[in-house]
Design a protein around this motif. Structure first.
Motif: not given
Length: 165
Positions: A64-65, A70-72, A113-114, A137-140
């Motif tokens: 969920q986190h 990812l929605s943001l 979202e992904t 950073g989203s990938i990490a």
């Protein structure tokens, strides 16, 4: 700066984490043959996703986190601005026990979202240094949570090095 030169690379790395390491040209993060995040989560029941180790977050909370984060990112990609200014990060971490319906909803939302973020990463855009750092950073961040999930439940782990075809 324009992301033209890095957008395909960012999308490829993100896709490997989400959808697995099946590219014949090679894997960069996961072992080849690893199904990735979404396939790993499909292996789990709602009870499995509700399990906590040492009073830590559940797999449902991690999922969920990541979905919320990812929605943001998707909101930023579509609208610009700073969707993080009013983010409510604590809500995802309150997810503990989920039933089958709630677990399906979390996985479905994460898949949605992904998919949206993968498309956003593929699309060249003008960004600031800070925005590019957020994209990378989203990938990490996703890799971190995939690792955390795999520490909580061994069913979610990919193949060990040397054990795949």
């Amino acid at each position: 700066m324009r992301t033209t030169d890095v957008s395909a690379v960012l999308a490829r790395l993100f896709s490997e984490l989400v959808d697995g390491a099946s590219d014949p040209a090679g894997a960069f993060i996961l072992n080849s043959g690893d199904g990735g995040l979404l396939a790993s989560l499909q292996k789990l029941s709602a009870d499995d996703a509700s399990h906590s180790v040492n009073d830590g977050a559940t797999i449902a909370a991690h999922a969920q986190h990541v979905r919320y984060g990812l929605s943001l990112m998707n909101r930023w990609a579509a609208e610009g601005g700073n969707p993080f200014a009013d983010a409510t990060w604590d809500e995802a971490w309150k997810v503990r026990d989920v039933d089958a319906s709630a677990w399906d909803a979390i996985r479905s939302g994460l898949r949605h979202e992904t998919g949206r973020w993968h498309q956003a990463l593929r699309a060249p855009r003008d960004v600031t240094e800070l925005e590019l750092a957020g994209m990378v950073g989203s990938i990490a961040h996703l890799a971190y949570h995939l690792g955390a999930i795999r520490q909580i439940d061994k069913q979610t782990r990919g193949p060990k090095e040397g054990t795949f075809a």
